[in-house]
Design an enzyme around this catalytic site. Structure first.
Site, PDB file in Angstrom:
ATOM      1  N   HIS A 170     114.097  83.639 -20.752  1.00  0.00           N
ATOM      2  CA  HIS A 170     112.638  83.705 -20.654  1.00  0.00           C
ATOM      3  C   HIS A 170     112.098  82.731 -19.614  1.00  0.00           C
ATOM      4  O   HIS A 170     110.926  82.377 -19.645  1.00  0.00           O
ATOM      5  CB  HIS A 170     112.020  83.434 -22.025  1.00  0.00           C
ATOM      6  CG  HIS A 170     112.318  84.524 -23.013  1.00  0.00           C
ATOM      7  ND1 HIS A 170     111.363  85.387 -23.485  1.00  0.00           N
ATOM      8  CD2 HIS A 170     113.485  84.920 -23.571  1.00  0.00           C
ATOM      9  CE1 HIS A 170     111.927  86.251 -24.319  1.00  0.00           C
ATOM     10  NE2 HIS A 170     113.213  85.998 -24.387  1.00  0.00           N
ATOM     11  N   LYS A 226     123.911  54.957  -1.172  1.00  0.00           N
ATOM     12  CA  LYS A 226     124.159  53.581  -1.618  1.00  0.00           C
ATOM     13  C   LYS A 226     123.999  52.609  -0.457  1.00  0.00           C
ATOM     14  O   LYS A 226     123.377  51.559  -0.594  1.00  0.00           O
ATOM     15  CB  LYS A 226     125.585  53.452  -2.165  1.00  0.00           C
ATOM     16  CG  LYS A 226     125.845  54.157  -3.473  1.00  0.00           C
ATOM     17  CD  LYS A 226     127.238  53.736  -3.971  1.00  0.00           C
ATOM     18  CE  LYS A 226     127.763  54.643  -5.049  1.00  0.00           C
ATOM     19  NZ  LYS A 226     129.180  54.362  -5.367  1.00  0.00           N
ATOM     20  N   GLU A 260     130.863  67.827  -7.059  1.00  0.00           N
ATOM     21  CA  GLU A 260     131.410  66.673  -6.353  1.00  0.00           C
ATOM     22  C   GLU A 260     132.801  66.960  -5.800  1.00  0.00           C
ATOM     23  O   GLU A 260     133.214  66.390  -4.792  1.00  0.00           O
ATOM     24  CB  GLU A 260     131.456  65.481  -7.321  1.00  0.00           C
ATOM     25  CG  GLU A 260     131.592  64.127  -6.665  1.00  0.00           C
ATOM     26  CD  GLU A 260     131.221  62.998  -7.613  1.00  0.00           C
ATOM     27  OE1 GLU A 260     130.047  62.595  -7.646  1.00  0.00           O
ATOM     28  OE2 GLU A 260     132.099  62.514  -8.354  1.00  0.00           O
TER      29      GLU A 260
END
Lengths: 445, 445
Positions: free
Chosen positions: A306, A420, A285
């Site tokens: 793995h 938003k 951010e």
């Protein structure tokens, strides 16, 4: 003390990059120390470990003690910086299985960090008949996810205890003076704590935002702050040799400049998973803007040797690793001798697990460097509230340095608004009618 | 049914890429169907949902029922493909908080997937006095992490129940005929299940490797296999319009070819976290070789819209998103009306959480595409064992297609040996003396 080891990234960069960057690193440092850079309204975190509000700190401890005494569960309602820091620290110091453990402190459930209906129901189910409290964390009080969740949990509390008693079980961490949550809290009589104006969400773990839930889990927040304060003093030193944040910030910037586009944060401890998530927000951010920035990813070793190990060893050569090496484990587990020895591991019998882990770390380091992956090691003392406080501040300060080197504002997040705004429009929020029509047209093709 | 929506990646690629790739996709498909490609010794998973061993399947269910009846806990010892699939499915279908929930099935603890001493001790502590069983999963029986953990848990079982009774509580999933674990199991009388020779670890979740722990958690493994079988039939269809795996495999390859180097897998459900980890192994280990391959990363929305969201929206433009959209939630949570409405969300009162989540999905989609992030949607029916079986097979088959398009062997993992070899040498394993000396020289540099 945090110690940064750059030995294994040197062969991938210009030998004298530190000299070349020295003036720019110092400039970034001055911006943080003097508040002369972009986003300097949000550098309250730089001096926070010394300048924090001592009275509020005492109130945090008192509130934590009250919650511990009257609640079997604490619901922490928050998202982003109001979620990841507390979860990261609690999982790291108390275990990712904290809620499963027998203990004298309340279970802690994180809610309001998404829109999953099933997750919401599950927290209600897990609380069951337990006495509980709520810590709602939101600067504005209007962020959709926590606001929606808070409606549910406030209702639940009020139905269980009545409005008056419920108010004594709600703790609001919010703006000092204004906003929807502050207004509601004052009217309803909730105890309030402050999200400082000059500390952005992703830098807020050492404010009340992180400290209240962390203290409820039984972590020594004095030690956490002491570690951060000592690291603050170290990071204030204006010389490369003495300043691990300068070293790390410059190294990762230089690796990015030479074409490494992904930074993989690795630790050899499963409980570190959510500290990685906190770190991803901090760096992603802060730096992911203007079409640039390292992409932050994380792995848990040796498990992911793995799974992602193959890619790291031999995939596209656009990444480097930063390995957080935590000191000695809290436990000792000596590998048993086995008369049959079918697995051929008797050469390890009598050795402690930490010894095996150490060789895995070194072996992996050499393998990955050989495979073309630059490696930065961040050495941390034995894990404790103090050493984690050091690490938190170290990563924060490095991020400020690195962000300024990248020539972005490390303290804004303009891109977070985009989803938003669209969501509000699609949800039919008053005032978004025009955007709504445009978006629906796009969606319906 | 799985449905792949490519609408929102089209503007980032050549309009007719599917036509251009058609012959190569068909060729990749033929390699999987006919076993004519690189690594074709390991394509047993292609027909597995039809050709699996029905007798063993019945034994898995019987063993699960026995464990449910005589154990409060099952310790699953395994790493990589012997860990992530079972954990992914159990968390996805039963919750990441499965162990915390009140239920009639045993707690399930994953061990042997790393070298953390504290994690090992914690599992022992969490088991406490509970009756427990162990499922040790290892093809060879000599992989360090699970072999070490198995030494501890076998000892614990034998101390608690005696050698004879302990043997009845140990279930070994291993090679059909040979290897250290198979030998030990036969001698000690453990019930054994098979890791097939022609199914690699990362493709093994629908063999006994994944199925036994999944069944112990109470998941309907018949439904899981039925979903996979139906998707197997769909993926066998040699035409793009009817085959979602062709669509997804070709699309992600084309995006990679045009310079998108990172694929971010996203879901709007916290319980999907470890399915993402399973997916990362599947793709990262299949494709990350010869210095190529998409880097697989994952996020949990909407939580990570408040952390990685900024980077995705505005950071370096080298990534695309694949969003798994799960169907309706199991629960209904209607947002309460609030007379005060300080949060301004009364326009949502009376709406279900799923409605809000749907708008968040669409709003995010449009925001990210607008920001320059190609988006692939994988639509899944309402989450169930059946639909998850479909999704698992879909991802496996797409991975085979995509790997062959990339011109790698999607079924080997040569790079995983590098760290193991170094680790053995540093641990002082007999036979590694020369390498050990060389590595120590490097470390002491």
């Amino acid at each position: 003390m945090i110690q940064v080891n750059l030995t294994n990234m040197q062969s991938f960069v210009t030998p004298n990059y530190e000299t070349e960057l020295a003036a720019r690193v110092r400039d970034a440092h001055d911006k943080l120390q003097l508040g002369t850079g972009a986003g300097s309204d949000y550098i309250g975190w730089v001096r926070l470990p010394a300048d924090y509000d001592k009275d509020e700190f005492a109130r945090i401890k008192a509130a934590a003690a009250k919650i511990q005494s009257d609640s079997k569960a604490l619901v922490v309602v928050g998202i982003g910086g109001s979620y990841l820091g507390a979860r990261g620290v609690i999982e790291c110091l108390c275990s990712a299985n904290y809620n499963l453990k027998k203990k004298n402190t309340p279970n802690i459930y994180f809610a309001g960090n998404g829109l999953s209906s099933d997750q919401l129901s599950e927290v209600v189910e897990l609380i069951g008949d337990d006495d509980f409290s709520v810590n709602v964390i939101s600067k504005s009080g209007t962020t959709t996810e926590p606001a929606v969740a808070f409606r549910f949990f406030r209702k639940l509390l009020e139905e269980k205890y009545g409005v008056e008693e419920a108010a004594k079980r709600i703790y609001a961490t919010t703006d000092r003076a204004r906003g929807a949550l502050k207004t509601l809290a004052d009217e309803a009589g909730y105890e309030t704590f402050v999200v400082p104006d000059d500390v952005g969400g992703r830098y807020s773990v050492l404010t009340a935002v992180g400290l209240l839930p962390i203290a409820v889990a039984g972590v020594d927040i004095d030690a956490l702050m002491a570690g951060a304060a000592d690291m603050m003093n170290t990071c204030a030193k204006p010389e490369l040799a003495a300043n691990p944040a300068w070293q790390y910030g410059a190294a990762r910037y230089e690796l990015y400049r030479t074409g490494k586009k992904i930074e993989v944060l690795a630790a050899y401890e499963p409980n570190f998973r959510f500290m990685c998530e906190w770190w991803k927000q901090l760096y992603g951010e802060s730096e992911g803007k203007e079409n640039k920035g390292l992409f932050p990813a994380s792995v848990e070793f040796t498990a992911d040797l793995h799974s992602m190990g193959q890619y790291i060893q031999e995939g596209e050569r656009h990444l480097f690793e930063t390995v957080v090496r935590l000191g000695a484990s809290n436990t000792t587990n000596v590998i048993p001798f086995d008369t049959v020895n079918g697995d051929g591991l008797n050469f390890l019998a009598g050795k402690d697990m930490d010894f095996v882990r150490q060789q895995a770390m070194d072996g992996t380091l050499l393998a990955h460097v050989e495979g073309g992956v630059p490696n930065i090691i961040v050495n941390v003392d034995k894990l404790s509230a103090y050493s984690l406080g050091e690490l938190i501040y170290f990563f924060e300060y490095s991020c400020g340095i690195s962000g300024y080197l990248l020539e972005v504002n490390p303290f804004d997040q303009p891109g977070v608004e985009a989803y938003k705004k669209n969501m509000f429009a699609l949800l039919g929020k008053p005032g978004y009618e025009e955007l709504r029509a445009a978006l629906l047209a796009k969606l319906n093709g």
